[in-house]
Design a protein around this motif. Structure first.
Motif, PDB file in Angstrom:
ATOM      1  N   SER A  33     -53.044   3.972   0.763  1.00 13.09           N
ATOM      2  CA  SER A  33     -52.240   4.299  -0.414  1.00 13.09           C
ATOM      3  C   SER A  33     -50.875   3.636  -0.303  1.00 13.09           C
ATOM      4  N   HIS A  34     -50.015   3.904  -1.268  1.00  8.66           N
ATOM      5  CA  HIS A  34     -48.666   3.336  -1.266  1.00  8.66           C
ATOM      6  C   HIS A  34     -47.791   3.911  -0.146  1.00  8.66           C
TER       7      HIS A  34
ATOM      8  N   ALA B  29     -50.040  -7.658  11.533  1.00 13.92           N
ATOM      9  CA  ALA B  29     -49.533  -6.632  12.447  1.00 13.92           C
ATOM     10  C   ALA B  29     -49.322  -5.304  11.709  1.00 13.92           C
ATOM     11  N   PHE B  30     -48.812  -5.367  10.481  1.00  9.46           N
ATOM     12  CA  PHE B  30     -48.629  -4.156   9.684  1.00  9.46           C
ATOM     13  C   PHE B  30     -49.974  -3.485   9.405  1.00  9.46           C
ATOM     14  N   LEU B  31     -50.963  -4.288   9.032  1.00  9.54           N
ATOM     15  CA  LEU B  31     -52.287  -3.738   8.716  1.00  9.54           C
ATOM     16  C   LEU B  31     -52.950  -3.149   9.953  1.00  9.54           C
TER      17      LEU B  31
ATOM     18  N   TRP C  57     -48.373  -0.930   5.437  1.00  9.16           N
ATOM     19  CA  TRP C  57     -48.526  -2.238   4.797  1.00  9.16           C
ATOM     20  C   TRP C  57     -47.986  -2.258   3.369  1.00  9.16           C
ATOM     21  N   ALA C  58     -47.919  -1.094   2.724  1.00  9.17           N
ATOM     22  CA  ALA C  58     -47.522  -1.032   1.312  1.00  9.17           C
ATOM     23  C   ALA C  58     -46.007  -0.982   1.118  1.00  9.17           C
ATOM     24  N   ARG C  59     -45.274  -0.784   2.196  1.00 10.01           N
ATOM     25  CA  ARG C  59     -43.818  -0.668   2.062  1.00 10.01           C
ATOM     26  C   ARG C  59     -43.190  -2.051   1.906  1.00 10.01           C
TER      27      ARG C  59
ATOM     28  N   VAL D  37     -36.027 -18.064   6.963  1.00  8.41           N
ATOM     29  CA  VAL D  37     -36.277 -16.633   6.807  1.00  8.41           C
ATOM     30  C   VAL D  37     -37.706 -16.473   6.301  1.00  8.41           C
ATOM     31  N   MET D  38     -38.293 -15.325   6.595  1.00  6.13           N
ATOM     32  CA  MET D  38     -39.669 -15.078   6.178  1.00  6.13           C
ATOM     33  C   MET D  38     -39.788 -13.681   5.585  1.00  6.13           C
ATOM     34  N   ARG D  39     -40.848 -13.515   4.782  1.00  5.11           N
ATOM     35  CA  ARG D  39     -41.135 -12.191   4.226  1.00  5.11           C
ATOM     36  C   ARG D  39     -42.617 -12.129   3.884  1.00  5.11           C
ATOM     37  N   CYS D  40     -43.233 -10.978   4.119  1.00  9.38           N
ATOM     38  CA  CYS D  40     -44.630 -10.788   3.750  1.00  9.38           C
ATOM     39  C   CYS D  40     -44.742  -9.706   2.676  1.00  9.38           C
ATOM     40  N   THR D  41     -45.700  -9.897   1.783  1.00  7.52           N
ATOM     41  CA  THR D  41     -45.993  -8.925   0.737  1.00  7.52           C
ATOM     42  C   THR D  41     -47.493  -8.679   0.739  1.00  7.52           C
TER      43      THR D  41
END
Length: 372
Positions: free
Chosen positions: A93-94, A74-76, A98-100, A111-115
């Motif tokens: 870029s940063h 979803a971020f991408l 998606w880069a944050r 709990v979940m987290r994406c990198t």
């Protein structure tokens, strides 16, 4: 009188004392055995309950990890939408969504987290060689020299005597002739647990660990052998793991995203590319720190000197756009933790030359693995 006393004495001795003692022992033994059975049953029941709880926790963590991957997609996708509707600048870029850094988010009982990390900011090992229209293997000489430089510097920092770049090239190329410090099939066939040399594209960056000279320390970035005297005081955490520098899912032509590449990757590339002075790396990093990425190809090209006759132009070496990303999806419960490592190809959207199949896809999963 004597007879009466004798009779009384006999009556004072209980009859059947021996049989009663045996019965008591048998009863105690039965109770002991029954206690063991009850304890064993209780233990097994507790173990099964714990396993059931762990299975439920593991499943919940796995679902959370998959949800984190979906969140990354979803971020991408939102990043492309922002480009099309607002900024119009097609670069990665940063500064992108998606880069944050993503916070931990609750989901059900977990709990979940994406990198998300950009694979186009890394040196693509599968772009070191390509096949031309006649089926002949063509080396990317600039990228090969950049690999030698990158691995040579890394070996020096880690106190290793041998640069494993030749062995990597032998693993990838189609011939069976070993380079000076390389290895072909005969070397791997003599190992205690033999296996063949790939002699073709790599499926995963972890495959490097099969190659001669790629030790765990070289791969993960920690000291194994004697450390060079001038490197003994260098903090170990500054050594970036190899998967942050090289990939097998990067740009097929070998271009590297100038906005997202690690300084070590740019240092190695600029040391062998005649058009770029090594000191430009510091300038590029400073621009990133000031939130000044390269927003298009023209912006990138004018940053470098005008190519001379034999120079490779910037647009053939570098890019500012990315299509492939590594995503970590972490799912965490009180009793379990699951990580999904996924490599995703993202449809770049408007203005890109795509096959009919690619044009119908928003994302494609290039690789997927579950880590428990």
């Amino acid at each position: 009188m004597g007879t009466s006393r004798a009779y009384s004495a006999r009556r004072g001795v209980p009859k059947g004392t021996g049989q009663d003692g045996i019965a008591l022992l048998l009863a105690l033994l039965f109770i002991a055995l029954l206690s063991v059975i009850v304890v064993e049953y209780t233990y097994e029941a507790e173990v099964e309950a714990a396993l059931a709880t762990n299975d439920a926790a593991d499943l919940e963590a796995y679902v959370a990890a998959k949800s984190a991957i979906a969140s990354a997609m979803a971020f991408l996708a939102a990043d492309l939408l922002e480009i099309e509707q607002f900024s119009g600048a097609d670069f990665d870029s940063h500064l992108d969504l998606w880069a944050r850094p993503a916070p931990l988010e609750p989901i059900n009982g977990a709990v979940m987290r994406c990198t998300i990390d950009d694979e186009y900011g890394k040196l693509n090992l599968n772009a070191l060689f390509r096949m031309d229209d006649t089926g002949n293997e063509v080396p990317n000489e600039l990228l090969i020299e950049a690999l030698r430089e990158l691995f040579g510097r890394r070996a020096d920092v880690l106190g290793l005597e041998e640069n494993p770049a030749d062995a990597v090239l032998d693993w990838l190329d189609a011939d069976f002739e070993p380079r000076e410090f390389g290895a072909e099939g005969d070397f791997y066939a003599r190992l205690e647990i033999p296996y063949p040399c790939k002699n073709g594209p790599m499926d995963s960056v972890d495959e490097l660990l099969l190659i001669r000279g790629i030790t765990p320390g070289f791969f993960f970035g920690y000291f194994e052998g004697d450390i060079a005297p001038d490197q003994r005081d260098r903090p170990q955490e500054q050594i970036v793991p190899l998967p942050e520098l090289v990939t097998v899912h990067g740009d097929p032509g070998g271009r590297i995203n100038l906005n997202t590449a690690e300084p070590a990757t740019l240092d190695a590339l600029f040391a062998v590319w005649g058009l770029a002075a090594p000191e430009l790396v510091d300038e590029i990093i400073e621009m990133r720190m000031n939130d000044m990425p390269f927003i298009n190809e023209h912006d990138m090209v004018v940053f470098f000197d005008k190519p001379r006759k034999n120079d490779i132009p910037p647009q053939h070496v570098l890019t500012v756009q990315s299509r492939a990303f590594r995503v970590y999806g972490d799912g965490i419960t009180q009793n379990a933790r699951v990580r999904i490592e996924a490599y995703l190809w993202r449809n770049p959207g408007r203005g890109a030359a795509l096959s009919s199949i690619e044009a119908q896809e928003s994302f494609r999963i290039l690789d997927w693995r579950v880590i428990r």
